[in-house]
Design a protein around this motif. Structure first.
Motif, PDB file in Angstrom:
ATOM      1  N   ASP A  16       0.977  -1.164  -0.215  1.00  0.00           N
ATOM      2  CA  ASP A  16      -0.126  -0.033  -0.044  1.00  0.00           C
ATOM      3  C   ASP A  16       1.030   1.182   0.090  1.00  0.00           C
ATOM      4  O   ASP A  16       0.641   2.111   0.717  1.00  0.00           O
ATOM      5  N   ASP A  17       1.573   1.025  -0.889  1.00  0.00           N
ATOM      6  CA  ASP A  17       2.585   2.285  -0.901  1.00  0.00           C
ATOM      7  C   ASP A  17       2.032   3.454  -2.005  1.00  0.00           C
ATOM      8  O   ASP A  17       1.569   3.193  -2.790  1.00  0.00           O
ATOM      9  N   LYS A  18       2.460   4.618  -1.545  1.00  0.00           N
ATOM     10  CA  LYS A  18       2.305   5.703  -2.281  1.00  0.00           C
ATOM     11  C   LYS A  18       3.297   6.650  -2.879  1.00  0.00           C
ATOM     12  O   LYS A  18       4.348   6.479  -1.796  1.00  0.00           O
ATOM     13  N   ILE A  19       3.534   7.224  -3.705  1.00  0.00           N
ATOM     14  CA  ILE A  19       4.527   8.001  -4.005  1.00  0.00           C
ATOM     15  C   ILE A  19       3.821   9.367  -5.127  1.00  0.00           C
ATOM     16  O   ILE A  19       3.159   9.092  -5.824  1.00  0.00           O
ATOM     17  N   VAL A  20       4.500  10.495  -4.929  1.00  0.00           N
ATOM     18  CA  VAL A  20       4.123  11.591  -5.710  1.00  0.00           C
ATOM     19  C   VAL A  20       5.340  11.897  -6.653  1.00  0.00           C
ATOM     20  O   VAL A  20       6.248  12.168  -6.273  1.00  0.00           O
ATOM     21  N   VAL A  21       4.908  11.998  -7.998  1.00  0.00           N
ATOM     22  CA  VAL A  21       5.906  12.491  -8.820  1.00  0.00           C
ATOM     23  C   VAL A  21       5.409  13.856  -9.387  1.00  0.00           C
ATOM     24  O   VAL A  21       4.645  14.081  -9.962  1.00  0.00           O
ATOM     25  N   GLU A  22       6.374  15.025  -9.304  1.00  0.00           N
ATOM     26  CA  GLU A  22       6.263  16.132  -9.779  1.00  0.00           C
ATOM     27  C   GLU A  22       7.040  16.357 -10.883  1.00  0.00           C
ATOM     28  O   GLU A  22       8.309  15.952 -10.986  1.00  0.00           O
ATOM     29  N   ALA A  23       6.775  17.215 -12.000  1.00  0.00           N
ATOM     30  CA  ALA A  23       7.531  17.597 -13.282  1.00  0.00           C
ATOM     31  C   ALA A  23       6.902  18.790 -13.678  1.00  0.00           C
ATOM     32  O   ALA A  23       5.658  18.967 -13.818  1.00  0.00           O
ATOM     33  N   GLY A  24       8.143  19.669 -14.282  1.00  0.00           N
ATOM     34  CA  GLY A  24       7.734  20.748 -15.146  1.00  0.00           C
ATOM     35  C   GLY A  24       6.725  20.564 -16.315  1.00  0.00           C
ATOM     36  O   GLY A  24       6.200  21.162 -16.775  1.00  0.00           O
ATOM     37  N   ARG A  25       7.028  19.405 -16.803  1.00  0.00           N
ATOM     38  CA  ARG A  25       6.435  18.909 -18.043  1.00  0.00           C
ATOM     39  C   ARG A  25       5.963  17.399 -17.949  1.00  0.00           C
ATOM     40  O   ARG A  25       7.093  16.545 -17.571  1.00  0.00           O
ATOM     41  N   ILE A  26       4.935  17.025 -18.236  1.00  0.00           N
ATOM     42  CA  ILE A  26       4.711  15.403 -18.101  1.00  0.00           C
ATOM     43  C   ILE A  26       4.330  15.223 -19.648  1.00  0.00           C
ATOM     44  O   ILE A  26       3.222  15.635 -20.320  1.00  0.00           O
ATOM     45  N   GLN A  29       2.088  10.685 -23.628  1.00  0.00           N
ATOM     46  CA  GLN A  29       2.012   9.760 -24.724  1.00  0.00           C
ATOM     47  C   GLN A  29       0.529   9.391 -25.239  1.00  0.00           C
ATOM     48  O   GLN A  29       0.408   9.214 -26.474  1.00  0.00           O
ATOM     49  N   SER A  30      -0.391   9.575 -24.465  1.00  0.00           N
ATOM     50  CA  SER A  30      -1.639   9.087 -25.023  1.00  0.00           C
ATOM     51  C   SER A  30      -2.471  10.619 -25.135  1.00  0.00           C
ATOM     52  O   SER A  30      -3.353  10.531 -25.873  1.00  0.00           O
ATOM     53  N   GLY A  31      -2.032  11.495 -24.538  1.00  0.00           N
ATOM     54  CA  GLY A  31      -2.794  12.762 -24.530  1.00  0.00           C
ATOM     55  C   GLY A  31      -1.766  13.866 -24.665  1.00  0.00           C
ATOM     56  O   GLY A  31      -0.572  13.871 -25.130  1.00  0.00           O
ATOM     57  N   PRO A  32      -2.473  15.281 -24.575  1.00  0.00           N
ATOM     58  CA  PRO A  32      -1.260  16.315 -24.564  1.00  0.00           C
ATOM     59  C   PRO A  32      -0.536  16.275 -23.212  1.00  0.00           C
ATOM     60  O   PRO A  32      -0.859  15.680 -22.089  1.00  0.00           O
ATOM     61  N   ASP A  33       0.463  17.084 -23.461  1.00  0.00           N
ATOM     62  CA  ASP A  33       1.671  17.278 -22.396  1.00  0.00           C
ATOM     63  C   ASP A  33       0.945  18.087 -21.183  1.00  0.00           C
ATOM     64  O   ASP A  33       0.068  19.114 -21.462  1.00  0.00           O
ATOM     65  N   ASP A  43      -0.536   2.137  -4.709  1.00  0.00           N
ATOM     66  CA  ASP A  43      -0.482   0.499  -4.843  1.00  0.00           C
ATOM     67  C   ASP A  43      -0.035   0.294  -6.348  1.00  0.00           C
ATOM     68  O   ASP A  43      -0.583  -0.603  -7.098  1.00  0.00           O
ATOM     69  N   GLY A  44       0.858   0.827  -6.928  1.00  0.00           N
ATOM     70  CA  GLY A  44       1.595   0.577  -8.107  1.00  0.00           C
ATOM     71  C   GLY A  44       0.908   1.166  -9.119  1.00  0.00           C
ATOM     72  O   GLY A  44       1.325   1.137 -10.268  1.00  0.00           O
ATOM     73  N   ARG A  45      -0.325   1.750  -9.083  1.00  0.00           N
ATOM     74  CA  ARG A  45      -0.938   2.440 -10.360  1.00  0.00           C
ATOM     75  C   ARG A  45      -1.238   3.847  -9.938  1.00  0.00           C
ATOM     76  O   ARG A  45      -1.297   4.351  -8.978  1.00  0.00           O
ATOM     77  N   ILE A  46      -1.243   4.208 -11.135  1.00  0.00           N
ATOM     78  CA  ILE A  46      -1.425   5.638 -11.246  1.00  0.00           C
ATOM     79  C   ILE A  46      -3.063   6.124 -10.916  1.00  0.00           C
ATOM     80  O   ILE A  46      -3.744   5.501 -11.616  1.00  0.00           O
ATOM     81  N   THR A  47      -3.061   6.779  -9.868  1.00  0.00           N
ATOM     82  CA  THR A  47      -4.611   7.254  -9.359  1.00  0.00           C
ATOM     83  C   THR A  47      -5.006   8.640  -9.786  1.00  0.00           C
ATOM     84  O   THR A  47      -6.063   8.866 -10.042  1.00  0.00           O
ATOM     85  N   GLU A  48      -3.808   9.435 -10.055  1.00  0.00           N
ATOM     86  CA  GLU A  48      -4.298  10.796 -10.451  1.00  0.00           C
ATOM     87  C   GLU A  48      -3.150  11.400 -11.160  1.00  0.00           C
ATOM     88  O   GLU A  48      -2.052  11.182 -10.945  1.00  0.00           O
ATOM     89  N   ILE A  49      -3.471  12.153 -12.232  1.00  0.00           N
ATOM     90  CA  ILE A  49      -2.427  12.770 -12.888  1.00  0.00           C
ATOM     91  C   ILE A  49      -3.041  14.049 -13.580  1.00  0.00           C
ATOM     92  O   ILE A  49      -4.111  13.976 -14.170  1.00  0.00           O
ATOM     93  N   GLY A  50      -2.446  15.120 -13.404  1.00  0.00           N
ATOM     94  CA  GLY A  50      -3.072  16.335 -14.253  1.00  0.00           C
ATOM     95  C   GLY A  50      -1.921  17.658 -13.683  1.00  0.00           C
ATOM     96  O   GLY A  50      -0.906  17.527 -12.896  1.00  0.00           O
ATOM     97  N   PRO A  51      -2.648  18.797 -13.759  1.00  0.00           N
ATOM     98  CA  PRO A  51      -1.804  20.033 -13.508  1.00  0.00           C
ATOM     99  C   PRO A  51      -1.790  20.043 -12.039  1.00  0.00           C
ATOM    100  O   PRO A  51      -2.580  19.619 -11.300  1.00  0.00           O
ATOM    101  N   ALA A  52      -0.642  20.527 -11.386  1.00  0.00           N
ATOM    102  CA  ALA A  52      -0.470  20.632  -9.827  1.00  0.00           C
ATOM    103  C   ALA A  52      -1.493  21.203  -9.239  1.00  0.00           C
ATOM    104  O   ALA A  52      -2.232  20.633  -8.109  1.00  0.00           O
TER     105      ALA A  52
END
Lengths: 462, 450
Positions: A16-26, A29-33, A43-52
């Motif tokens: 049940d691990d969590k991690i947050v990855v931050e980047a100036g640009r993501i 590949q499947s949608g816009p940057d 838990d190994g899967r992306i639960t949220e992705i978007g602008p900060a």
């Protein structure tokens, strides 16, 4: 026997691990940057992705990255024979073997994969075979094959190019023979069963007893190409395990990775795949000169992995003129799905391969897809890896800048929510850049001192 | 962009397409010629040849062209040349292959991508079909194939006859080393051993078939009987069971016995292939040159009366001319203009060989020697004529004779109604090497024109 083991998608038991990855640009590949984006992995899967601003970051999760980084989905190696203790078998036809028994978890290749941001690897037996072992999809981390496992028993390697000691004629003969022998074996098996049943019936008649109806539990032969009638009379357990993988290939349970080193191999490979009903499951692994058979490949609708160089160079036999052909460009024009491979003469990262293709004129989207989404689809992992989306595995690479820039580095690699690579802690890389230091030394000054001391010692000896 | 073409555009080679049906469907062609060589020795004057859908449909005087037909006028028309001994189009590894066995197919070794320019050359020189033979490094070389030359055809579309012959090489240097006489002759024994195992294989297959039928009949009758007696058997069983119980003994079922089902002979692809050879379904081409192995070969094949043997090379075949003539064994001669250029291979360097064999009544075919130089075929035939070979025999040797020898004589090799339209339109006699070939027609399509 395929044990459809659904892998537990968590590494090292951290469930049940969590991690947050931050980047100036993501780069998703499947949608816009996404500019100034955040990826939350649980838990190994992306639960949220978007602008900060739009993402709720869990307060208790560690954070890696920052505004200087560019995030990409982990690269997917569509086909390789590296990382194996011995890539090739001496047996011509050996689908009953498994690369699982040959994968070396501490091979340098897997370590390099992390440096190169490759997070998913399809390991298949070497091309020097007629029908090779069963392959396996792994992630390049873990000390045992089981830890590395993403999909066990994935794919069979076949080769239309001659194994050493064979010619193209005897190679084709060997391929046909393998399937012909399987058909004869199954027919004999069914016939034996029928003969046995008939005998039992006559025996019962003679003895004056009623035959107890024991129905054998088998399964009818699947697949679309050819069938042996009555196979449902034979329990699957009675089928020779040496023959079974080919039967399952025909029944559509394996992907086939078919190697071709010359355009003349392509029609032969397609013929074998068509005749035995696994064309829809076939991926051609191609040497660069095979672009000449592109029309046939397009007609067959199979994807390809480019195992050779991107630029094919040949001399016209009549004029002596050198002809250069940019191979991925041909495949793109013909509408053939292709994946780039790092397993070729200029062995480098997939990221380098994509940049090279862009340099030769391929559009950036196609080039990047060829090392992420396309190989993911070829491996049947299109819903798991290859892009950064909610629900997909948390395989993220953080670059120090634009991934296509020659000055960018892979700084961090996250596989299924676990940080598995940090360049600042990459000892080999540091040694390479800062020079070799004696073991145990911690800084450049130490090294200098040690070198001085060594020189002094030598003087003393004189 | 580094000055690099994105797609393949610069290739000079003819583009290959597998969608090509191979023949000119729905197209018609009318060829008028002053002289039509129907077959060697049979000629007609001022005739028209009508071709439709790739086939010759009519030959006659003053035929009217159908609507939309292409019309060609020329001096001489003859059948496209057929090279009975070539390796043109074969991948180098397949041509030299020493791993071949009887069931190996030369057709699998055909690489038409790499040899497009050689094929184009041969086609321009009037060769429309040829026999390719791989497995040159093995005693049993596998099946040779009749292929069309037209480079626009894909590998399988170009196949005229997949299993045109079985190939064998006897007494040739192996691995560049010369061989002593025992070595060379022992290869004949290996070949005969394979033919014999093929013969036995077929024999046991036939035996099995009859034995199985007999057994099945027997079992059928037995089953009827058993079914008829079943009620009685059931009663007997009950009685026996009771008796056993009374005596306190264990009840035992009656033993059932029947004849064992005959065993199916084990399938073997090589024996299967050699069975076809022993039965004469496919001819056997033995590449061999010297007196001793030829003598041994002729002696040891005599008892196989269905076997169809051809000799390829046959440098010293003249010494066996009587027997070759009596047994009807044709010889494929390579009148090699280079002389004994390949050292120990004893190529037919005696340029009068074809003429001498023909004179002795041996059927002669002329081939380009199992290389990729099929484009020389017409010159080789002319060379043989200049050394005494009858011109009709020479033309036969590279057209109808070659087609007949490999069972495609009903489709190619002569200019006759119903045959594939593989035609040459020339300025003069086909064996006059100064006569220009104006048009080459393959399956009704004009593939070369000057």
């Amino acid at each position: 026997m395929i044990a459809h083991i659904l892998t537990a998608f968590a590494l090292f038991g951290v469930a049940d691990d969590k991690i947050v990855v931050e980047a100036g640009r993501i780069i998703t590949q499947s949608g816009p940057d996404i500019v100034d984006g955040v990826i939350v992995i649980e838990d190994g899967r992306i639960t949220e992705i978007g602008p900060a601003d739009d993402v709720d970051k869990p307060w208790d999760a560690p954070v890696i990255g920052g505004p200087d980084y560019t995030a990409m989905p982990g690269f997917v190696e569509a086909h390789t024979s590296r990382g194996l203790d011995r890539p090739n078998e001496s047996l011509d036809v050996a689908p009953f073997l498994d690369v699982r028994d040959s994968i070396d978890p501490v091979a340098f290749y897997f370590e390099d994969c992390l440096r190169w941001g490759i997070t998913t690897v399809n390991v298949q037996q070497g091309n020097n075979c007629i029908i090779g072992a069963r392959g396996m999809i792994v992630r390049p981390v873990g000390l045992t094959v089981e830890e590395m496992m993403v999909r066990p028993q994935h794919g069979l390697k076949l080769s239309a190019s001659p194994k050493s000691g064979k010619s193209r004629s005897t190679q084709a003969q060997g391929m046909r023979r393998a399937f012909d022998e399987l058909r004869r074996y199954l027919e004999d098996l069914v016939q034996q069963k029928k003969d046995g049943d008939d005998f039992a019936r006559r025996e019962a008649l003679h003895q004056g007893r009623d035959l107890e109806g024991e129905k054998a539990e088998g399964r009818e032969m699947g697949g679309t190409a050819w069938k042996v009638d009555g196979l449902d009379m034979v329990p699957r357990g009675e089928i020779d395990e040496k023959q079974e993988p080919l039967l399952e290939l025909i029944e559509g349970r394996y992907n086939a990775y078919f190697y071709c080193s010359s355009p003349m191999d392509v029609p032969r490979a397609l013929e074998i795949a068509r005749d035995n009903g696994f064309l829809a499951k076939t991926t051609l692994v191609l040497h660069e000169r095979c672009w000449k058979a592109a029309d046939l490949i397009a007609e067959a609708g199979v994807p390809v992995v480019l195992d050779g160089d991107q630029m094919h160079i040949e001399r016209d036999p009549l004029t002596g003129k050198e002809i250069e052909t940019f191979v991925p460009g041909v495949f793109k024009d013909k509408g053939i799905r292709f994946a780039l491979s790092s397993d070729n003469t200029d062995t480098h990262s997939l990221w380098f391969q994509a940049s090279l293709a862009i340099g030769f004129g391929l559009d950036a989207k196609t080039a990047m897809d060829a090392v992420t989404q396309t190989p993911a689809e070829i491996l049947g992992l299109g819903k798991e890896v290859g892009s950064l989306e909610e629900g997909k595995l948390g395989n993220v690479v953080l670059f120090s800048g634009d991934p296509m820039s020659i000055t960018s580095w892979v700084e961090h690699v996250v596989i299924e929510g676990e940080e598995v690579y940090d360049r600042s802690k990459d000892v080999r890389n540091t040694h390479l850049l800062e020079g070799t230091k004696p073991p145990g030394s911690t800084s450049a000054e130490d090294a200098e001192e040690a070198a001085k001391k060594e020189a002094d010692d030598e003087d003393d000896e004189d | 962009m580094l000055g690099v073409a994105l797609a393949a555009s610069g290739l000079v080679l003819a583009p290959l397409s597998f969608n090509n049906p191979g023949f000119a469907e729905g197209e018609s062609l009318l060829i008028r010629a002053e002289r039509v060589i129907v077959r060697p020795g049979v000629e007609l004057e001022n005739q028209s040849i009508l071709v439709q859908d790739g086939v010759i449909v009519a030959i006659g005087e003053g035929l009217a062209p159908p609507d939309g037909a292409r019309e060609i006028n020329g001096a001489v028309v003859c059948a496209g040349f057929v090279d009975p001994w070539s390796a043109l189009g074969l991948d180098a590894g397949a041509a030299r292959d020493s791993s071949a066995s009887a069931a190996t197919r030369s057709a699998d070794g055909v690489d038409r991508w790499s040899h497009a320019h050689h094929l184009e050359d041969a086609l321009r020189a009037g060769v429309t079909s040829l026999r390719v033979q791989g497995g040159g490094g093995a005693v049993i070389s596998g099946y040779g194939s009749m292929m069309r030359v037209d480079p626009s055809l894909g590998g399988d579309d170009a196949l005229l006859l997949d299993a045109a012959n079985m190939g064998a090489t006897i007494g040739l240097p192996r691995g560049g080393r010369t061989r002593d006489i025992f070595d060379r002759v022992s290869e004949v024994d290996r070949l005969i051993g394979q033919i014999e195992s093929g013969r036995k294989y077929r024999e046991s297959a036939v035996e099995y078939k009859y034995e199985l039928e007999e057994w099945q009949k027997e079992i059928e009758e037995k089953e009827k009987e058993l079914e008829k007696d079943f009620k009685k058997a059931k009663k007997d069983r009950e009685k026996d069971k009771e008796k056993a119980e009374e005596k306190g003994k264990e009840f035992k079922e009656k033993k059932y016995k029947e004849d064992k089902k005959p065993r199916k002979p084990k399938y073997d692809e090589d024996s299967e292939a050699m069975a076809r050879v022993a039965d004469g379904e496919v001819p056997l081409v033995v590449q061999s040159h010297r007196y001793e192995e030829l003598r041994s070969l002729l002696e040891k094949t005599e008892s196989y009366d269905r076997l169809r043997v051809l000799v390829a090379g046959g440098t010293e075949a003249l010494l066996h001319a009587d027997e070759l003539q009596a047994r009807g064994v044709p010889v494929i001669v390579w009148p090699n203009p280079m002389g004994p250029a390949r050292g120990d291979e004893y190529d037919g360097h005696e340029l009068s060989l074809a003429a001498s064999l023909d004179e002795a009544g041996v059927e002669v075919l002329i081939g380009s020697g199992g290389s990729d130089t099929s484009r020389e075929l017409r010159f080789l035939a002319a060379l043989a004529v200049s050394h005494g070979l009858d011109p009709d025999a020479a033309l036969n040797a590279i057209t109808l004779g070659a087609a007949n020898a490999f069972d495609v004589g009903d489709r190619i090799g002569s200019v006759e109604r119903g045959k594939d339209a593989d035609l040459l339109v020339l300025d003069g006699d086909p064996l006059d090497t100064t006569a220009r070939i104006r048009f080459v027609v393959s399956q009704g399509r004009v593939v070369v024109e000057h």
